[in-house]
Each structure stands twice: as C-alpha cells, then as structure tokens.
Design an enzyme around this catalytic site. Structure first.
Site, PDB file in Angstrom:
ATOM      1  N   ASP A 201       0.865  -1.180   0.000  1.00 61.79           N
ATOM      2  CA  ASP A 201       0.000   0.000   0.000  1.00 61.79           C
ATOM      3  C   ASP A 201       0.907   1.237   0.000  1.00 61.79           C
ATOM      4  O   ASP A 201       1.836   1.335   0.803  1.00 61.79           O
ATOM      5  CB  ASP A 201      -0.864  -0.044   1.269  1.00 61.79           C
ATOM      6  CG  ASP A 201      -1.934   1.028   1.263  1.00 61.79           C
ATOM      7  OD1 ASP A 201      -3.083   0.699   0.929  1.00 61.79           O
ATOM      8  OD2 ASP A 201      -1.611   2.188   1.606  1.00 61.79           O
ATOM      9  N   HIS A 214      -4.464  15.149  -9.934  1.00 67.78           N
ATOM     10  CA  HIS A 214      -4.685  13.759 -10.335  1.00 67.78           C
ATOM     11  C   HIS A 214      -3.713  13.303 -11.403  1.00 67.78           C
ATOM     12  O   HIS A 214      -3.313  12.145 -11.417  1.00 67.78           O
ATOM     13  CB  HIS A 214      -6.118  13.582 -10.839  1.00 67.78           C
ATOM     14  CG  HIS A 214      -7.118  13.615  -9.735  1.00 67.78           C
ATOM     15  ND1 HIS A 214      -7.194  12.632  -8.787  1.00 67.78           N
ATOM     16  CD2 HIS A 214      -8.049  14.545  -9.398  1.00 67.78           C
ATOM     17  CE1 HIS A 214      -8.138  12.920  -7.918  1.00 67.78           C
ATOM     18  NE2 HIS A 214      -8.673  14.093  -8.262  1.00 67.78           N
ATOM     19  N   ASP A 218      -1.667   9.957 -11.270  1.00 66.43           N
ATOM     20  CA  ASP A 218      -1.640   8.921 -12.310  1.00 66.43           C
ATOM     21  C   ASP A 218      -0.205   8.621 -12.738  1.00 66.43           C
ATOM     22  O   ASP A 218       0.168   7.470 -12.969  1.00 66.43           O
ATOM     23  CB  ASP A 218      -2.456   9.366 -13.531  1.00 66.43           C
ATOM     24  CG  ASP A 218      -3.953   9.320 -13.240  1.00 66.43           C
ATOM     25  OD1 ASP A 218      -4.325   8.839 -12.150  1.00 66.43           O
ATOM     26  OD2 ASP A 218      -4.747   9.758 -14.109  1.00 66.43           O
ATOM     27  N   ASP A 244      -4.463   2.810  -4.537  1.00 69.51           N
ATOM     28  CA  ASP A 244      -3.006   2.786  -4.395  1.00 69.51           C
ATOM     29  C   ASP A 244      -2.565   1.510  -3.684  1.00 69.51           C
ATOM     30  O   ASP A 244      -1.630   1.521  -2.915  1.00 69.51           O
ATOM     31  CB  ASP A 244      -2.512   4.039  -3.667  1.00 69.51           C
ATOM     32  CG  ASP A 244      -3.131   4.177  -2.273  1.00 69.51           C
ATOM     33  OD1 ASP A 244      -4.057   3.384  -1.967  1.00 69.51           O
ATOM     34  OD2 ASP A 244      -2.696   5.055  -1.516  1.00 69.51           O
ATOM     35  N   ARG A 265      13.635  -4.028  -0.806  1.00 74.04           N
ATOM     36  CA  ARG A 265      14.154  -3.426  -2.047  1.00 74.04           C
ATOM     37  C   ARG A 265      13.054  -2.627  -2.756  1.00 74.04           C
ATOM     38  O   ARG A 265      13.291  -1.528  -3.242  1.00 74.04           O
ATOM     39  CB  ARG A 265      14.688  -4.527  -2.960  1.00 74.04           C
ATOM     40  CG  ARG A 265      15.530  -3.958  -4.098  1.00 74.04           C
ATOM     41  CD  ARG A 265      16.278  -5.021  -4.852  1.00 74.04           C
ATOM     42  NE  ARG A 265      15.386  -5.881  -5.614  1.00 74.04           N
ATOM     43  CZ  ARG A 265      15.344  -7.204  -5.484  1.00 74.04           C
ATOM     44  NH1 ARG A 265      16.141  -7.805  -4.599  1.00 74.04           N
ATOM     45  NH2 ARG A 265      14.512  -7.917  -6.216  1.00 74.04           N
TER      46      ARG A 265
END
Lengths: 336, 195
Positions: A201, A214, A218, A244, A265
């Site tokens: 997340d 936005h 994006d 997300d 990583r």
C-alpha cells in the site's frame, strides 16, 4: 412566334399534368382544383374567392389576384386556410386573354405529413413528381437508422461485458483485482501450494494527489507499476487491486528471508522521487507478506487477510517498511 | 457482401426453421456462433457457404431454398418494412413489374454500398414479362421468383412464374400476368410506417 402560341388543354389533361393546381378566374374566384389538392382540402373549393382559400406566407404583400399575378414565376410559400399545418411551395402564371391565373403547388417538405394525414396514394402523384421517391427514401432511411441503432446497442453491451471481463487495469496495464483473484485461487488449488503473497500500500500518495493533482497521481501510479514489474520474475503476478494498493504473487517461493529482501528493495526503490511537471513526487510504501507453506490448507481469503494484518502492522510501526505475517502480530489485539 | 443480405438470409433461417437450425448451419459452414450484423460488410464467400450449408442441413436444393427466401422476404411479418418499400413501386402488380427497372437504383439511393443485382424487365407481349437478373452469386433468379410470387399475392394478382437460364450467368424469370385483380390483396398506404 411559336414559343408564345397558346395551347388549349382539357380539364382532365390539366388534372393529369398538374394534380395540385388551382385555376383562378378573372374575378378572383376559383374555377378548378386539381384532384390531389381537392383530396388534401377535403372540401369543394370551387367558386370561392382565392384569398379565402389560400394563405400566402411569402411574399406576404400580394392580397389581390392582380398583385399575385405580378409575382409570376417567383417561388411562393402558402397553405390552404383549411390546412394551416401543411405548407406548400407554389408558382403562379397568368392565363392569356385575361382569363385569370394558374397556380401549381407541391407538397415541399410537408410531403410526409400530407401523405400520412390525407391518405394519399400512388395515384395522387404524377409520375414526374418525386414525392414518392422521397417517401421511399424516408422509409428506407428510417429502417437503416433502426438497424444502425441496434448494432450500436449490441456493440455497447458487448463493450460493457468485455470491460467486466477484462483482466487488466487500464491505467497501469497491471493485472486487475479479478485477474489476481483468479491467479491466487489457482495457486492455492494445487496439491502443495508454495508461493508468497505480498500486499503493498503506497504511503503519502494522497498527499501527492492533493498537492499536485490527479495527473501527478496517475503519473506516480504508472511509475510504481513500472518498478513493481521490473522487480518480479516471469511467472510472478503483480496486480493493482485498489486506488493505491497492489498485490504481488511470487511463485515457488518458500523463503521468508527472500520475501523480506524483496519487500525492502521495493520500498527503497519506490522512495526514490519521480519528477512530474518539474516537481518531485515523494512517496513510500508499506507492505505485508505471507507464505502459503505456513498453512495446512491455504485459502485466498485467509492469506489475503493475514497479509493485511502484516501490512497494518507495518503502518502501525511508522510506515515505509515490510512485515512478514506471524501469529505474534495478532497478540496485541487479544485481551490481556 | 453487405451485412443486410447475410442478415436477410439469417432472418429467413431463424424465423422459418428456428435458432437451433441456424446454429447448425453456422457450424456446418464453419462460421462462429451468433451470426451477421446488418450494417457491416462480409466476404462474399461467407454468403455462399451459408447457402450451401443451409441447403445441406435442410435437405433442400439450392433453388427451392432461395425461392423460399424470396417469398419470406416479402411476406413474413418480420420483413414488413421491405414489403412496404416494394409497394412503393406501383399501384398495381402491372405497374410494380415495370418499376423493377428502378429497384436497384432506388435501393442504392438509400444504401449506396448495397450489393443489388442488375435487373432488367421486358414487357414482351400483352401480359408476359421477362425479368433478367445478374448478380455476384448464382441463384438470384430463384430469390426473385419467390419474391415476385409473394408480391403477386400481395397485390391480389394472379400470375404464373417460371425460371429460365439465360446466357453468361444471367438468370431469368418469365411472368405471365393472368388477372390483375384476382383477389383483394393486402392493404398498403403510402403514409404510416416510419419509426
């Protein structure tokens, strides 16, 4: 002069040539009405004063026969007073030796309404009149438009169905939730499942979206997708399962240390700022993972749920980190 | 071939023999399930393959099948629009026959890319007409034979029809018009049906 020689026509010939004519006598009374025009008027117009029968719309000026005859050859727009809803086109010519005038009418754009309302038939039109062709074309076009509409509706439905069945997230090109669900189910249904599941997340994504817009959001999501794709092996799956949120499935994986290493990583790569419109976008990510091998009978729900517990443990510890699921994570939730 | 032509064939087979038969025809012809879209174009070969497959599935020879197609197109309630367009051709069957010269032109007026056959009608003698048909696929003469039969019924005319092979792939229908007002026929009003 042959061209101006007067010809005599019988009434019947006049009716056949011009089924929508009006012959006005010198006194301004109507002498003869073509059969189609009679049918449209649905009453006997003979013997009535011309201007009681017609309403001249254009040119408005003419109110006497003399004035009307002075418009010889001009385009007239008029209607019958008994049918004000049907506008005709017309032309008037003077008759020789002061016997009045002859007005020829056509249905103009009222053709469809006139035909519908007055029950006109093919016989009501001279073979030279293209009204019947217009009617034909109108009906054929309506049928074709209906077919096109049907096709569009079918395509629209097919498109919606295809969207519902689609397996790809349109923004990032990653697998979508549906594709991930199917892959996860398949992985758990083998006799001895060995794979890792990571729920990831993004942190601070909302801040980027709110402050830079936005489009920047994006851009970040696309960038994240590129990083995730580059960090997985061929048979692994990475899916965008929410705004997300991402889920990664690692095949043939039974090594907790390996998952920890991949998680660390990924997070460190995601933390490298990306530039949008000259502005650095800074995000991080929290992740939680689980291995199928720790269950006797792993199920998608159970594994997703436990990965979630691990993810929220990462968030609770201050975000930007990876946690591998263990029973201990549940302990703080238990009373005592 | 214009999708409308294929769609007419599809409508005929479904309305007359049912969806199951149509699916069988498609699978015999090696075509995907579903069918044709009326506003798209298809390869000519597909139309030919559907006709061959339908003829095999229904055990009907090609001519009979295409004659039935012609009759269906002008008499089935689902094709009322087409019947109406044909009735614009004339007030009587006699006038209608004469108007067949204009049929392809009229159709192209509405749909310039429609594959209409070349039609010529000749008024041979008092009540004998010969319609010559030339089209990309063989069998258009049979379609017109069935269609003209349906139109004669529609006008209430009594007529006899016969198919003839012409030269160079031309097909002919010979029409003997016996009685123009043999029966009352079906009603037709110029106005009325535009959705």
């Amino acid at each position: 002069m042959i061209q101006d020689r007067v010809i005599g026509l019988s009434g019947t010939a006049l009716d056949q040539l011009m089924p929508m004519h009006l012959w006005v006598g010198p006194s301004g009374l109507i002498n003869r009405v073509g059969p189609t025009l009679s049918r449209i008027a649905a009453r006997d117009l003979r013997g009535q004063p011309l201007f009681d029968v017609i309403d001249l719309h254009r040119p408005r000026s003419a109110r006497t026969l003399e004035a009307l005859l002075s418009l010889q050859g001009a385009r007239l727009t008029l209607c019958l007073r008994c049918r004000p809803d049907l506008q005709f086109r017309g032309i008037v010519v003077g008759l020789p030796a002061g016997v009045g005038g002859l007005i020829q009418l056509s249905l103009g754009l009222s053709f469809a309404k006139a035909v519908d309302d007055c029950g006109l038939t093919l016989k009501d039109f001279s073979p030279c009149d293209q009204t019947v062709d217009l009617l034909y074309l109108r009906e054929a076009n309506a049928a074709i438009a209906r077919e096109s509409r049907k096709l569009t509706e079918r395509l629209q439905r097919a498109r919606q169905a295809a969207e519902q069945q689609a397996l790809t997230d349109t923004l990032t090109g990653l697998a979508n939730r549906r594709a991930m669900d199917a892959a996860l189910l398949a992985l758990t249904e083998v006799p001895v499942p060995r794979f890792g599941l990571m729920h990831l997340d993004l942190d601070f994504f909302k801040e980027v979206n709110d402050s830079l817009g936005h489009a920047a959001g994006d851009h970040v999501l696309t960038h994240v997708a590129d990083i995730l794709r580059s960090e997985i092996r061929g048979g692994d799956i990475v899916a965008r399962v929410g705004g997300d949120e991402f889920v990664l499935l690692f095949r043939d994986c039974d090594d907790p240390d390996l998952l920890e290493a991949i998680g660390a990583r990924l997070i460190s790569r995601l933390e490298e700022p990306t530039i949008f419109d000259g502005q650095p976008c800074r995000i991080s990510a929290s992740a939680g993972s689980v291995l199928a091998s720790r269950y006797d009978h792993p199920t998608p729900d159970r594994m997703l749920n436990d990965a979630d517990v691990a993810l929220y443990a990462s968030k609770n510890r201050g975000r930007a980190q990876h946690t591998l699921y263990s029973e201990d994570l549940l302990a703080p939730l238990r009373p005592n | 071939m214009h999708g409308l032509v294929n769609r007419a064939l599809q409508g005929f087979l479904i309305d007359t023999y049912g969806e199951v038969t149509w699916d069988e025809v498609l699978s015999q012809a090696g075509l995907p399930a579903g069918g044709f879209e009326s506003m798209l174009h298809y390869e000519d070969r597909l139309t030919g393959e559907v006709i061959v497959a339908a003829s095999a599935v229904l055990h009907k020879d090609r001519c009979t099948l295409l004659e039935d197609l012609g009759t269906y197109l002008l008499s089935h309630p689902n094709q009322e629009g087409l019947r109406r367009l044909m009735r614009f051709g004339g007030d009587s069957f006699f006038d209608f026959l004469q108007s067949l010269d204009d049929l392809s032109g009229r159709a192209r007026l509405a749909l310039p890319d429609l594959d209409m056959p070349d039609l010529t009608i000749q008024h041979d003698s008092h009540n004998r007409f010969v319609l010559s048909v030339r089209w990309g696929l063989p069998g258009a003469g049979s379609v017109f034979l069935g269609a003209l039969r349906a139109m004669a019924d529609d006008y209430g005319a009594l007529a006899f029809f016969e198919a003839e092979e012409g030269e160079d792939g031309e097909e002919r229908v010979v029409i003997d018009l016996v009685d123009q007002s043999f029966a009352s026929g079906r009603s037709f009003t110029l106005g009325g049906r535009v959705a």
